[in-house]
Design an enzyme around this catalytic site. Structure first.
Site, PDB file in Angstrom:
ATOM      1  N   ASP A  18       0.874  -1.158   0.000  1.00  0.00           N
ATOM      2  CA  ASP A  18       0.000   0.000   0.000  1.00  0.00           C
ATOM      3  C   ASP A  18       0.922   1.222   0.000  1.00  0.00           C
ATOM      4  O   ASP A  18       2.117   1.122   0.319  1.00  0.00           O
ATOM      5  CB  ASP A  18      -0.931   0.003   1.212  1.00  0.00           C
ATOM      6  CG  ASP A  18      -2.104   0.965   1.022  1.00  0.00           C
ATOM      7  OD1 ASP A  18      -2.070   1.773   0.061  1.00  0.00           O
ATOM      8  OD2 ASP A  18      -3.052   0.922   1.822  1.00  0.00           O
TER       9      ASP A  18
HETATM   10  C1  BGC Z   1      -4.958   3.447   0.345  1.00  0.00           C
HETATM   11  C2  BGC Z   1      -5.058   2.416  -0.765  1.00  0.00           C
HETATM   12  C3  BGC Z   1      -4.936   3.098  -2.103  1.00  0.00           C
HETATM   13  C4  BGC Z   1      -3.620   3.846  -2.144  1.00  0.00           C
HETATM   14  C5  BGC Z   1      -3.354   4.523  -3.460  1.00  0.00           C
HETATM   15  C6  BGC Z   1      -3.751   4.362   0.187  1.00  0.00           C
HETATM   16  O1  BGC Z   1      -3.849   5.456   1.037  1.00  0.00           O
HETATM   17  O2  BGC Z   1      -4.877   2.781   1.577  1.00  0.00           O
HETATM   18  O3  BGC Z   1      -6.268   1.726  -0.669  1.00  0.00           O
HETATM   19  O4  BGC Z   1      -5.021   2.168  -3.131  1.00  0.00           O
HETATM   20  O5  BGC Z   1      -3.635   4.845  -1.130  1.00  0.00           O
HETATM   21  O6  BGC Z   1      -4.164   5.627  -3.634  1.00  0.00           O
END
Ligand code: BGC
Length: 786
Positions: A272
């Site tokens: 993530d």
């Molecule tokens: C979130 C993810 C997301 C990623 C990219 C993170 O803050 O937890 O779910 O895919 O950002 O935007």
């Protein structure tokens, strides 16, 4: 002449050379040979948030290739390996709608939130929605969609529950599998997330989820296991949090032993955004790609290969997996995307799918509205009726072109509304928003943290407007019916507050006053819930005549609600999570962060913390007793049970039969529409194990479900449900094995976990399948029932 024509056509056909373009392939070995250590370390890391300034770097966003996408992979231009584009997310593609120096717009369709999709219990429908989302991803130049999000609804207040599907692993896993199949049918990838145990937003970058091995296997990993085995997502996104002391992105036990060795996963794992701490450990663990990349991770990888702490083979393995991913993508294959997906067609998909996930919680004959639309004047109460919520905030948001409010939806369907009331609400909402904006601007001047909060957290909903009993009495005389909408919104970084679960005193007052005024003159009141998760209903549900949970139904929300209210569609959604009487009733509420402030720093992994309970660590003391597994096993009262939802018609279940061939149990049951309206029914099959107390098993667990087609009045469908006997196993920690105790198992067929319509039984033999003894808690947990 005729014969000749046929002959010449046949000849022409046989001579036609069919040109199927060959998929381009990558010679991975050759590429590996040509990469220096520095190239390699760059390649396993993303390209950062190109073009974004520091303040915006809180959720994934890049300005390169597809502006507003979450990230890109590192290009190897001289070797012909392009950057590929990764973009959120679960309710539709999240990219910028506008681009600098470009008058075109790049809006995406805002589909219903994950919770609503799951509430349809209709895998075919979810697959259709996935197809439409995947098509937008492809036509806007995206290669991997960062969805579905499949974490378990452990507690009603998790700020991201709206993106997730259910408290039940089977519902979550099957919904995710359907979504993945749909998206990937376009030839673009998905990223199932957040692997795993991401069940709270408070201190999400650092918190340690402390969970028993049994709950890990049976509850939290199960939806991933189902979806990965059934639908093979191109990528998996590891989560931010730790599991029993180790960041998931640094856990070889999770990312290699379980995911690859046990489940056979062959795809690519990415972090993530900014997740985990040490780059070399992440690479070693099998986390192939680190997004969007940090300088420390790069240094850690290079240094560790040089000093022998990280084997070159591990790095090469991860690079090969990233190349495998790139090879499949539209960008590598040279697809010319149009930037013009069919948004009109997709609006129809979202409108129809949203109606099917709405859950009718109560109906004393108020719904559907029976009078002709043009003869019906509706009085709309609650700010949210005029200011509908399409979905949650953060990376689960979508830059949509419009949202159809309830007001607009009803007007589109031909209904009349109380225009005086509309005027008063419109003015009030705009005053509240202006005051909120001014307040925020003032606060933002004072400190940066507030500025960040303002940018990334949902703005507070206006406090409900006061309407005097005299005004209400007057309105009740002219309107045929009243609708009150209650709204809730949440998003990543922040868990919901207890106050968000409960109604405000103004909302309570509104319901009670409207009901009094309308009931006095024999008119009905409907409460509509435009929410992302469970709220308190027990204290007020007796007052209105009907309650419809519309969830956050995407950009066509108001039209979808109008379709249900008018009776164009009978509601057929069912709850995928229990609605407790009080927030504290869920056993997990004892161990959940309550009313904490968010931490927006994405790069603070490894911060010392204060060892604060439910912040630095959370003990999952409820063990496997999540949701109905707890409420039903411990005979706790609930407001609405798991699997519950009414219809405009009724169904009769008969002729239930079971056949067990030793490997597969097949249950059939006749479901007849015995009401007066066409409708669909969800049939739920629960298993009750023998000696459940002795073996510490929930009194029932969902093992299969199916939805009928739209049944006309009087029509019957024979519904078939199948369960593998191996799916009856529980995880035995002492043996590190999935185990089935021999005996007579009951099979309960119902339309909620508390409405069982038929019971069958079948004899099952003992089985045991050993797996690795991994992910054990570092210290014993004080588990319920052990
Ligand atoms: C979130 C993810 C997301 C990623 C990219 C993170 O803050 O937890 O779910 O895919 O950002 O935007």
């Amino acid at each position: 002449m005729k014969t000749k024509n046929i002959f010449s056509i046949a000849l022409a056909a046989s001579l036609t050379i069919v040109c199927i373009p060959q998929a381009k392939t990558i010679d991975k070995k050759a590429i590996l040979q040509r990469l220096s250590l520095t190239d390699k370390a760059h390649f396993v890391i993303g390209t950062g948030m190109a073009g974004m300034n520091g303040n915006n770097a809180v959720i994934g966003a890049t300005k390169s290739l597809v502006p507003g996408a979450a990230g890109t992979t590192y290009p190897l231009d001289s070797l012909g390996i392009p950057s590929i584009v990764l973009a959120d997310g679960p309710a539709g593609l999240r990219i910028d709608a506008h681009r600098a120096g470009d008058t075109a717009t790049y809006y995406c369709t805002h589909f219903p939130i994950g919770t609503l999709l799951a509430s349809t219990w209709n895998q075919q429908l979810v697959e259709e929605v996935g197809k439409a989302i995947g098509n937008e991803a492809k036509e806007y130049g995206t290669d991997v969609l960062l969805a579905p999000a499949v974490n378990i609804h452990r507690n009603p207040l998790n700020g991201r529950n709206f993106e997730y599907y259910s408290e039940d692993p089977l519902v979550a896993g099957k919904t995710a599998a359907a979504y993945i199949r749909g998206v990937q049918s376009n030839g673009v990838g998905t990223s199932i997330k957040h692997f795993a145990f991401n069940n709270q937003e408070t201190n999400r970058m650092n918190t340690d989820a402390r969970i028993s091995q049994r709950a890990i296997r049976e509850i939290y990993l199960k939806p991933f296991e189902i979806a990965i085995k059934e639908a093979n997502p191109w990528t998996v996104m590891s989560s931010y949090n730790k599991i029993n002391g180790t960041y998931t992105s640094e856990s070889k036990d999770l990312l290699t032993t379980i995911l690859r060795d046990e489940w056979g996963y062959k795809g690519t794992v990415m972090t993530d955004w900014f997740g985990g701490k040490d780059g070399a450990t992440q690479v070693w663990a099998g986390n192939d790609m680190l997004q969007p990349g940090k300088a420390e991770q790069f240094t850690s990888i290079v240094e560790s290969v040089k000093n022998g702490k990280l084997e070159k083979g591990d790095l090469d393995r991860n690079i090969t997996r990233i190349l495998n991913l790139i090879e499949k993508t539209p960008r590598y294959q040279g697809y010319h995307y149009s930037n013009k997906p069919d948004l009109k067609a997709h609006a129809a998909v979202t409108r129809q799918s949203a109606t099917e996930g709405m859950v009718l919680l109560k109906n004393n004959g108020a719904l559907p509205l029976r009078t002709k639309a043009s003869n019906t004047q509706i009085a709309l109460y609650g700010c949210t009726s005029y200011d509908f919520i399409a979905g949650g905030t953060g990376s689960g948001n979508v830059n949509h072109a419009y949202i159809v409010s309830l007001l607009e939806g009803l007007k589109n369907a031909g209904y009349r509304v109380d225009s005086q009331l509309q005027k008063a609400y419109t003015q009030y909402i705009s005053d509240c928003k202006a005051a909120e904006k001014a307040h925020m601007e003032e606060a933002m001047k004072k400190d940066k943290q507030t500025a960040m909060l303002a940018m990334f957290l949902p703005s507070p909903r206006p406090i409900e407007m006061n309407i005097t009993p005299e005004q209400l009495n007057k309105q009740a005389k002219t309107a045929q019916i009243a609708i009150i909408t209650l709204g809730r919104i949440s998003g990543e970084f922040l868990d919901r507050k207890q106050a968000d679960f409960n109604l405000t005193k103004e909302e309570n007052q509104l319901i009670s006053n409207v009901c009094k005024a309308y009931h006095k003159v024999g008119k009905k009141v409907i409460v509509l819930l435009n929410v992302g998760g469970a709220i308190e209903t027990a204290s007020w549900k007796a007052m209105p005549d009907a309650i419809l949970c519309a969830w956050q139904a995407g950009q066509e929300g108001g039209n979808s609600v109008a379709d249900v209210i008018s009776g164009k569609t009978s509601p057929s959604g069912k709850l995928t999570m229990t609605w407790p009487i009080n927030f504290a009733d869920a056993y997990s509420s004892k161990n959940f962060p309550i009313d904490k402030m968010p931490d927006l720093n994405m790069t603070n992994q490894g911060k010392a913390g204060n060892n604060e309970k439910n912040v630095d660590y959370t003990n999952y003391e409820e063990d496997i007793y999540v949701g109905y597994r707890y409420f039903d096993s411990f005979n706790k009262q609930v407001s609405y049970p798991f699997g519950y939802g009414l219809s405009y018609t009724q169904f009769y279940y008969s002729n239930a039969k079971v056949n067990n061939n030793g490997d597969i149990i097949t249950v059939t049951v006749n479901v007849k529409n015995i009401g007066k309206t066409t409708g669909k029914e969800v049939v739920e099959l629960y298993e009750a194990a023998p000696n459940s107390k002795k073996f510490n098993k929930p009194t029932k667990e969902l093992k299969a479900f199916a939805k009928t087609k739209a049944l006309k009045p009087g029509e019957t469908e024979v519904v078939t449900l199948t369960v593998k006997t191996s799916d009856l196993a529980s995880f035995n920690e002492a043996a590190s094995a999935w185990k089935i105790d021999a005996g007579i198992y009951q099979l309960l067929i119902g339309n909620s976990s508390r409405d069982i319509r038929a019971t069958l039984s079948t004899s099952v033999k003992a089985q045991e399948t050993s797996v690795h003894n991994v992910l054990a808690p570092q210290e014993p947990l004080n588990l319920l029932h052990r």
